[in-house]
Design a protein around this motif. Sequence first.
Motif, PDB file in Angstrom:
ATOM      1  N   LEU A  74       0.829  -1.287   0.008  1.00  0.00           N
ATOM      2  CA  LEU A  74       0.170   0.032  -0.027  1.00  0.00           C
ATOM      3  C   LEU A  74       0.878   1.261   0.022  1.00  0.00           C
ATOM      4  O   LEU A  74       1.962   1.270   0.385  1.00  0.00           O
ATOM      5  N   PRO A  75       0.260   2.419  -0.566  1.00  0.00           N
ATOM      6  CA  PRO A  75       0.976   3.764  -0.489  1.00  0.00           C
ATOM      7  C   PRO A  75       1.111   4.063   0.874  1.00  0.00           C
ATOM      8  O   PRO A  75       0.412   3.525   1.793  1.00  0.00           O
ATOM      9  N   PRO A  76       1.988   5.173   1.219  1.00  0.00           N
ATOM     10  CA  PRO A  76       2.321   5.518   2.735  1.00  0.00           C
ATOM     11  C   PRO A  76       0.903   6.310   2.970  1.00  0.00           C
ATOM     12  O   PRO A  76      -0.005   6.782   2.154  1.00  0.00           O
ATOM     13  N   SER A  77       0.691   6.483   4.226  1.00  0.00           N
ATOM     14  CA  SER A  77      -0.420   7.395   4.771  1.00  0.00           C
ATOM     15  C   SER A  77      -0.245   8.795   4.330  1.00  0.00           C
ATOM     16  O   SER A  77       0.813   9.347   4.620  1.00  0.00           O
ATOM     17  N   LYS A  78      -1.635   9.622   3.802  1.00  0.00           N
ATOM     18  CA  LYS A  78      -1.470  11.060   3.828  1.00  0.00           C
ATOM     19  C   LYS A  78      -2.327  11.779   4.935  1.00  0.00           C
ATOM     20  O   LYS A  78      -3.663  11.275   4.917  1.00  0.00           O
ATOM     21  N   LEU A  79      -1.854  12.638   5.401  1.00  0.00           N
ATOM     22  CA  LEU A  79      -2.318  13.410   6.345  1.00  0.00           C
ATOM     23  C   LEU A  79      -2.322  15.061   6.040  1.00  0.00           C
ATOM     24  O   LEU A  79      -1.099  15.456   5.852  1.00  0.00           O
ATOM     25  N   LEU A  80      -3.428  15.524   5.820  1.00  0.00           N
ATOM     26  CA  LEU A  80      -3.714  16.612   5.298  1.00  0.00           C
ATOM     27  C   LEU A  80      -4.275  17.646   6.449  1.00  0.00           C
ATOM     28  O   LEU A  80      -5.348  17.583   6.804  1.00  0.00           O
ATOM     29  N   ASP A  81      -3.221  18.439   6.972  1.00  0.00           N
ATOM     30  CA  ASP A  81      -3.678  19.439   8.067  1.00  0.00           C
ATOM     31  C   ASP A  81      -4.418  18.635   9.239  1.00  0.00           C
ATOM     32  O   ASP A  81      -5.678  18.981   9.640  1.00  0.00           O
ATOM     33  N   CYS A  82      -3.777  17.535   9.885  1.00  0.00           N
ATOM     34  CA  CYS A  82      -4.321  16.726  10.931  1.00  0.00           C
ATOM     35  C   CYS A  82      -3.803  17.265  12.287  1.00  0.00           C
ATOM     36  O   CYS A  82      -2.562  17.315  12.208  1.00  0.00           O
ATOM     37  N   GLN A  83      -4.458  16.994  13.206  1.00  0.00           N
ATOM     38  CA  GLN A  83      -3.969  16.781  14.718  1.00  0.00           C
ATOM     39  C   GLN A  83      -3.911  15.136  15.375  1.00  0.00           C
ATOM     40  O   GLN A  83      -5.159  15.045  15.473  1.00  0.00           O
ATOM     41  N   VAL A  84      -2.792  14.799  15.411  1.00  0.00           N
ATOM     42  CA  VAL A  84      -2.827  13.623  15.731  1.00  0.00           C
ATOM     43  C   VAL A  84      -1.907  13.211  16.900  1.00  0.00           C
ATOM     44  O   VAL A  84      -0.799  13.575  17.042  1.00  0.00           O
ATOM     45  N   CYS A 129      -8.386  16.940  10.373  1.00  0.00           N
ATOM     46  CA  CYS A 129      -9.450  16.020  11.708  1.00  0.00           C
ATOM     47  C   CYS A 129      -8.473  16.049  12.633  1.00  0.00           C
ATOM     48  O   CYS A 129      -7.152  16.328  12.820  1.00  0.00           O
ATOM     49  N   ARG A 130      -9.036  15.445  13.858  1.00  0.00           N
ATOM     50  CA  ARG A 130      -8.193  15.418  15.190  1.00  0.00           C
ATOM     51  C   ARG A 130      -8.448  13.981  15.528  1.00  0.00           C
ATOM     52  O   ARG A 130      -9.721  13.435  15.738  1.00  0.00           O
TER      53      ARG A 130
END
Length: 429
Positions: free
Chosen positions: A296-306, A320-321
């Motif tokens: 699978l491709p890497p995960s993509k986080l667009l302006d998230c607070q994790v 998202c949070r």
Amino acid sequence: MKKVLSIILGGGAGTRLYPLTKLRAKPAVPVAGKYRLIDIPVSNCINSEIFKIYVLTQFNSASLNRHIARTYNFTGFNEGFVEVLAAQQTPENPNWFQGTADAVRQYLWLMEEWDVEEYLILSGDHLYRMDYRQFIQRHRETGADITLSVIPIDERRASDFGLMKIDDSGRVIDFSEKPKGEALLQMQVDTSVLGLSKEQAQQQPYIASMGIYVFKKEVLFKLLREGIERTDFGKEIIPDASKDYNVQAYLFDDYWEDIGTIEAFYHANLALTQQPLPPFSFYDEEAPIYTRARYLPPSKLLDCQVTESIIGEGCILKNCRIQHSVLGVRSRIESGCVIEESLLMGADYYQAFVERQCNVEKGDIPVGIGTDSIIRGAIIDKNASIGHDVKIINKDNVQEADRESQGFYIRSGIVVVLKNAVIPDGTII
């Protein structure tokens, strides 16, 4: 270890893990974002150089078969295999497996074909890392007929387990199933005999079975063929055998969790996110846990607070949070979402962009978590479609509920959304 054959017991219908076992066998339940429960004992076997592995199951074994076939393919240069044996009707025995011992009994004709000296019997729903070589070495050194792996337990938790008593040589001399009061005190043992320090032995004066056994070949065959009416190893076969056979205890003093219930499964998964060190780690290079390679491709986080979370590969998260949660492979979280203390199992496939757009225009709900939704204290099974502005928060603090027609159950206060379920826009659970 060439003389050892491993038998992993896949369990029955998995009623305690329902509805996660509605469409799959218990060993096929996803764990930690990308693995399945079966990967734990199989990986322990491989890391212990045990390459002959049977998995016994009788319920919903299609996804388990598929996972094993795609994951564990040993080369043709050794005798290694991981094979599922499902319950089957024969002229001699038209019945389903009646218990753990009966499952092995029905396949004795197959076990006999191998030139092995010991049979290692494991459970398929435990989370732990163990080098079985040390376990089998202890079995051989003590000349045992049967050796049980046990964990030390303190008085507070002791009543929840099947306990046993040992003599000064580590031989098991008595069993008691979930004793209380005076009967519990009778089961105290000196656990320093098995290798604990004096301080530890005082704090943990009880030993409980882990459901992990090693049998001498001839002893296993004799016990199963003589006692046809005995169908369970832990409750019948082994307690009866302790009178006439040398049954030894082997102490395992490390993390071990039986994740056979929804509550235990939920907490064991979320515990993996703990800092600085979780109780169980998938980051041990010396003894890795194997699973299917999905490319699978890497995960993509667009302006998230994790924070304090595990994110599987191939995920797409937008604005998202995410807090103290585990997100499985291919999870999609749309903007404005809040995910707290939840386990999302992800998806088996990606929906094409065009298909997702068409779905929205037609009023259908795409796979994943829709915009502005809040999920707290829940398990979301694979391929679930959660609509826009949905709140899965168990607002009435319900402990148990069956709402299959609405796509969810509640177990021990944890909302479990079914695999492939569709939760409409604006729903509040």
